[in-house]
Every structure is written in C-alpha cells, then in structure tokens.
Motif scaffolding. Structure first.
Motif, PDB file in Angstrom:
ATOM      1  N   ALA A 192     -15.689  28.273 -28.205  1.00  0.00           N
ATOM      2  CA  ALA A 192     -17.026  28.168 -28.781  1.00  0.00           C
ATOM      3  C   ALA A 192     -17.707  26.876 -28.322  1.00  0.00           C
ATOM      4  CB  ALA A 192     -16.941  28.211 -30.304  1.00  0.00           C
ATOM      5  N   GLY A 193     -16.953  25.785 -28.289  1.00  0.00           N
ATOM      6  CA  GLY A 193     -17.509  24.504 -27.869  1.00  0.00           C
ATOM      7  C   GLY A 193     -17.956  24.507 -26.422  1.00  0.00           C
ATOM      8  N   SER A 194     -17.183  25.196 -25.555  1.00  0.00           N
ATOM      9  CA  SER A 194     -17.554  25.253 -24.132  1.00  0.00           C
ATOM     10  C   SER A 194     -18.833  26.054 -23.923  1.00  0.00           C
ATOM     11  CB  SER A 194     -16.408  25.851 -23.315  1.00  0.00           C
ATOM     12  OG  SER A 194     -16.216  27.221 -23.620  1.00  0.00           O
ATOM     13  N   LEU A 195     -19.032  27.096 -24.739  1.00  0.00           N
ATOM     14  CA  LEU A 195     -20.265  27.891 -24.639  1.00  0.00           C
ATOM     15  C   LEU A 195     -21.472  27.064 -25.053  1.00  0.00           C
ATOM     16  CD1 LEU A 195     -19.115  31.356 -26.104  1.00  0.00           C
ATOM     17  CD2 LEU A 195     -19.455  30.747 -23.709  1.00  0.00           C
ATOM     18  N   VAL A 196     -21.311  26.290 -26.136  1.00  0.00           N
ATOM     19  CA  VAL A 196     -22.403  25.429 -26.617  1.00  0.00           C
ATOM     20  C   VAL A 196     -22.690  24.344 -25.595  1.00  0.00           C
ATOM     21  CG1 VAL A 196     -23.084  23.759 -28.381  1.00  0.00           C
ATOM     22  CG2 VAL A 196     -21.916  25.864 -29.045  1.00  0.00           C
TER      23      VAL A 196
END
Length: 362
Positions: free
Chosen positions: A351-355
């Motif tokens: 999720a953090g990499s997408l953000v």
C-alpha cells in the motif's frame, strides 16, 4: 531509483523455484501436524490449503512492490519510509533472518539429540554446520542457489517413503468434514506460518533475477508445489494417527518412518534425519545470505566480512536454548515474527509503495 547489478552475479528466472521450495521445506515438516491439529483437529488439512493459497496473494504483492520501488527490500523501505527510517527498519529484518537461522539449527540439533545422539554437543555441531553455511554464503548468491537446487532435488526421494504408512492408515479419521468452525481452521492456518516461512527471501533476491517478470510463474509454481506436498503429508499423517496419538507425538513425520522396512536398512528414521541435513542447509544458507545482504546494503560492510559476525551471533544464541520449552519458545517467536512480516508488513509495504508512486508522479 532502480537497482542494477552486473550480469555475472544474476541467476536465471526459473531458479527462484528451487530457492523458494528449498527454504519452505525445512525443519518444520518434521512436526507441524500436531500443532495445526491442536486447533482444528482433522479439519486442519483445509488450513494447510488456505495458508498456501494466501501466500500466492502475498507473493503477488511482493512482486508489485519490488516493481514499484525498482529494487530489493532495502530499496522498498527507503522508497516508502525515506532513507533513514528505511535503513533502521531494514536492519530489523536482518535480525529476523538471524533469528530464523538460529531456530532452524537449534531445532535440528534437538531432533538429533532426541532420536540419535543424546550426548551430542550443541556447540560443536552448530559450529561445524555454521562454518559450512558461511563457506557457501561467501561464494555469493549463485553458489547458495546451487546448494538450494541440490537441497530440493537430492532428498526428494524421501517423500516416497511416506507411502509405507498408507496401508496402515484409516482415512475415515478425516470425516466428518467441517467438524470445526471457520475460526478454528483460520487459526490453524496461522499456525502453519513457521512451516511456510522463508519465501519472503524473494524481496532480497529480486534484483539478482535476470528477468524478474519471467520468474513470477516459477515462484507461484514453487508455492503450489510446497502446498501440495504439505497437504499430501498432512492427509497421510491424519490417516495414520488417531487424534489422541497425534497430540502426544511431537515429531509425527519421524514417527511414521519407524514402519519403513527395507532389505538393506532397519531403522530408516536414522537415514531420514541424516538426509534432512541436506534440506536444512539451504534454509540456513539463504537466511544467512539475506541477513548479510541487508547489512552490506545498509552499513556498507563487505558481505564476506559481515557473514562471520552473523554466524558468530547465531552460534552464541543457539547455545542459549537447552530445554524443550526454551526451543519451543524460540520456534514460537520466529513463527510470530514471520507471520506479522508476511501478513502485516508486506501488505503495508504494498500500500505504501502505491501511495509513494502516485506522490512521486505528481
């Protein structure tokens, strides 16, 4: 920033199959049946399938996260959390791999001490084993991958020996199906985490793959293979043991070897335990390589040098644990850490990499 490595240190995509299979099949195979049956009884074979199926989702997340960050676990942590925090978090995972190595070695030594040589010195066996592992790791990932290939192929014949238990099994033990609640089956699936641990090494191996995209099918095939092996072994075990017997049998897999009869060997479990050394060697080598790779990337210490320090830490910690209760505690700690890493931290990174990707684009 995409991480690039010279071609001469990279490995072919299909070799990820042997890396994942060899690290997933380890010391946990010898006694996981009792652990999962405690919670879900003989419905636990469904827990094995559920846990294996969930790994495919985690594996997909790992590939997507590595693609977004363009590198390994250290690059991903820096990409999501920033350089300083990312390095601190990465070092925590180096400690995890040290813990995993210690758990593998100490548990295997316990098996030898209980089944073969009660007076075996924990220090000297762990010293010799870790020295061999350090020698393999000093050759780099290509050498470690070669050991993983041999560790997956050479002892594979051992699976055939479990067929000796089939004539003595009663598969009516598996019925009625769904005799336990969905919650119990889910909890048993969680208990499989130690047995399935290791596939997260993909996050460190990723930059070393010549064509990471082509390795995806081999990685998923590896998960499918190990899941199938565990399901087959679970069903054979549940048919062979009554539920009360299984609760009192710490190493169900080894106990089934007691009935193996061949013209040239009477106690096959001795051969099985000795051969298991070939299976856990890649486990330890990959874990030590992972820990030393993180230290090299974060602290800049040459990998061949920091391997010595990591091996000495493993040697010291392994000799602290002596009783069955202490070794069981060590296994539980590794299991919990691995569970939260795979099912908590990996989705968080995804999720953090997408953000981070969207923010950087803007």
């Amino acid at each position: 920033m995409k991480q690039s490595l010279p071609e001469n240190v990279k490995i072919s995509p299909f070799l990820i199959f042997y890396i994942i299979v060899s690290i997933q099949i380890g010391i946990g195979v010898l006694g996981y049946q009792r652990i999962i049956a405690k919670t879900a009884g003989y419905d636990a074979w469904m827990s094995v399938i559920a846990a294996g199926a969930s790994i495919h989702i985690i594996l997909w997340m790992m590939y997507k996260t590595a693609e977004n960050a363009g590198g390994d676990l250290i690059s991903i942590n820096s990409y999501v959390f920033g350089k300083k925090i990312g390095k601190i978090v990465s070092l925590a995972f180096s400690a995890y791999y040290i813990l995993l190595t210690t758990t593998i070695i100490r548990t295997y030594i316990e098996v030898i001490q209980v089944w073969l040589f009660p007076e075996l010195s924990t220090f000297w066996f762990s010293f010799g084993f870790l020295a061999l592992a350090a020698y393999v790791v000093s050759g780099g990932l290509r050498t470690v991958t070669g050991v993983a290939f041999l560790g997956a192929i050479l002892p594979s014949y051992l699976m055939l020996t479990f067929a000796f238990a089939i004539p003595f099994s009663d598969y009516r033990n598996l019925f009625p199906v769904l005799d336990h609640s969905i919650k119990d089956i889910a909890l048993a699936a969680r208990d499989m985490s130690l047995t399935y641990l290791g596939y997260e090494i993909l996050l460190l191996v990723y930059p070393f793959l010549k064509d990471p995209g082509k390795s995806k099918k081999w990685a998923h095939l590896a998960i499918f293979t190990t899941t199938s092996l565990y399901v087959i072994l679970t069903i054979i075990t549940f048919g062979y043991f009554s539920e009360k017997q299984l609760q009192k049998t710490v190493w169900a897999t080894l106990t089934m070897w007691k009935i193996v009869e061949m013209p040239f060997v009477e106690r096959f479990e001795y051969i099985g335990i000795a051969n298991w050394n070939l299976i856990i060697l890649p486990n330890a080598c990959l874990a030590i390589w992972g820990a030393s790779r993180i230290v090299k990337r974060v602290a800049g210490i040459q990998q061949r040098k920091n391997v010595i320090g990591i091996v000495l830490i493993c040697l010291a910690v392994a000799n602290i644990f002596e009783t069955r209760e202490q070794i069981d505690l060590l296994n539980n700690i590794s299991s919990q850490f691995g569970f939260y890493f795979n099912y908590g931290y990996v989705p968080l990174l995804f999720a953090g990499s997408l953000v981070a990707k969207k923010v950087r684009k803007k």
